[in-house]
Design a protein around this motif. Structure first.
Motif, PDB file in Angstrom:
ATOM      1  N   HIS A   1      39.393  36.194  45.613  1.00  0.00           N
ATOM      2  CA  HIS A   1      40.675  36.505  46.261  1.00  0.00           C
ATOM      3  C   HIS A   1      41.186  37.918  45.927  1.00  0.00           C
ATOM      4  CE1 HIS A   1      44.823  36.234  47.578  1.00  0.00           C
ATOM      5  NE2 HIS A   1      45.220  36.343  46.322  1.00  0.00           N
TER       6      HIS A   1
ATOM      7  N   ASN B   1      45.871  35.182  52.236  1.00  0.00           N
ATOM      8  CA  ASN B   1      46.218  33.765  52.113  1.00  0.00           C
ATOM      9  C   ASN B   1      46.363  33.089  53.478  1.00  0.00           C
ATOM     10  OD1 ASN B   1      46.082  33.640  49.346  1.00  0.00           O
ATOM     11  ND2 ASN B   1      48.222  34.217  49.045  1.00  0.00           N
TER      12      ASN B   1
ATOM     13  N   TYR C   1      37.954  32.125  41.805  1.00  0.00           N
ATOM     14  CA  TYR C   1      39.249  32.750  42.087  1.00  0.00           C
ATOM     15  C   TYR C   1      39.121  34.258  42.308  1.00  0.00           C
ATOM     16  CZ  TYR C   1      44.227  33.196  42.298  1.00  0.00           C
ATOM     17  OH  TYR C   1      45.494  33.429  42.766  1.00  0.00           O
TER      18      TYR C   1
ATOM     19  N   ASP D   1      48.054  40.598  50.283  1.00  0.00           N
ATOM     20  CA  ASP D   1      47.941  39.272  49.652  1.00  0.00           C
ATOM     21  C   ASP D   1      48.238  38.172  50.674  1.00  0.00           C
ATOM     22  OD1 ASP D   1      47.622  37.505  47.498  1.00  0.00           O
ATOM     23  OD2 ASP D   1      49.731  37.608  46.934  1.00  0.00           O
TER      24      ASP D   1
ATOM     25  N   HIS E   1      46.245  41.715  40.557  1.00  0.00           N
ATOM     26  CA  HIS E   1      47.580  41.271  40.965  1.00  0.00           C
ATOM     27  C   HIS E   1      47.947  39.845  40.563  1.00  0.00           C
ATOM     28  CE1 HIS E   1      45.717  39.333  44.552  1.00  0.00           C
ATOM     29  NE2 HIS E   1      46.819  38.613  44.605  1.00  0.00           N
ATOM     30  N   ASP E   2      46.967  38.960  40.356  1.00  0.00           N
ATOM     31  CA  ASP E   2      47.308  37.585  39.972  1.00  0.00           C
ATOM     32  C   ASP E   2      47.035  37.313  38.487  1.00  0.00           C
ATOM     33  OD1 ASP E   2      48.438  36.416  42.264  1.00  0.00           O
ATOM     34  OD2 ASP E   2      46.470  36.087  43.183  1.00  0.00           O
TER      35      ASP E   2
HETATM   36 ZN    ZN Z   1      47.175  36.611  45.464  1.00  0.00          ZN
END
Ligand code: ZN
Ligand code: NDP
Length: 187
Positions: A38, A129, A35, A125, A64-65
């Motif tokens: 990202h 994505n 992850y 972001d 950010h996540d």
């Molecule tokens: Zn994100």
């Protein structure tokens, strides 16, 4: 000679924090990529495409996540990185107590109301994505679902415009390419 400065230490701390918090998480692509790839990609997108040189924004991109997807708490982020970075991460964090449908609706509704820094972070972001939707999509998603994701992303981005033309143009070009690609597959 180019010298690193103390902001580099904060960036490295954020990178380690995010890597530890996301360590058991994988992306949804067929390779189940780590992850952490990202948030690194989002930070790099801000730097390279967006020309962003604000270390607060780049640090928030790395984090950010973490609030949305890991056990990280606001208190931890505040203690380690301060109020300004925490506020930015909170601005791009969905309320996980709501349904997915409601969260998606609120992202569209809130987009015009967030700070300019948060807008740039969300632009980066969504660029990452949408790029993943083409190059390394969630493995279970149908073409239609991928198409619907593009439609929704565009609605969010339309509320974020006017803060970083380079990121916006890049997103728009990516969306054209992504739709062209999906159109060919769906024919
Ligand atoms: Zn994100
Ligand atoms: P999401 O739309 O939330 O999943 C997309 C998110 O997953 C991205 O925004 C990204 O978030 C993250 N992500 C992780 N790996 C990838 C990757 N490889 N490529 C792109 N994004 C990735 O999907 P959910 O499964 O959570 O479902 C959300 C909604 O979709 C629900 O409302 C559901 O009802 C609806 N749905 C729609 C269908 C359809 O056919 N249209 C079918 C089934 C459900 P981040 O930036 O945070 O990493």
């Amino acid at each position: 000679m180019w010298q690193l400065n103390e902001n580099t230490g904060i960036l490295l701390k954020a990178l380690r924090f995010a890597a530890e918090k996301h360590c058991h998480q994988r992306r949804k692509d067929v390779h189940a990529s780590p992850y952490i790839n990202h948030p690194i990609q989002v930070a790099e997108t801000l730097w390279v495409i967006g020309g962003v040189r604000d270390y607060i924004l780049i640090t928030a991109a790395l984090l950010h996540d973490t609030l949305e997807d890991t056990e990280a708490t606001s208190e931890e982020i505040n203690q380690l990185f301060g109020q300004e970075i925490l506020a930015l991460v909170q601005e791009v964090t969905d309320d996980r107590t709501l349904t997915k449908l409601e969260r998606k609706r609120l992202q569209i509704q809130h987009a015009p109301l967030i700070s300019n820094s948060a807008k740039q972070l969300k632009l980066a972001d969504k660029i990452c994505n949408v790029s993943d939707i083409i190059d390394s999509p969630p493995q279970t998603w149908s073409w239609q679902r991928r198409w619907d994701y593009l439609t929704w992303s565009e609605q969010v981005i339309d509320g974020l415009r006017g803060v970083n033309p380079s990121l916006e143009i890049h997103f728009d070009q990516l969306l054209v390419q992504a739709r062209h690609f999906l159109n060919l597959q769906m024919q």
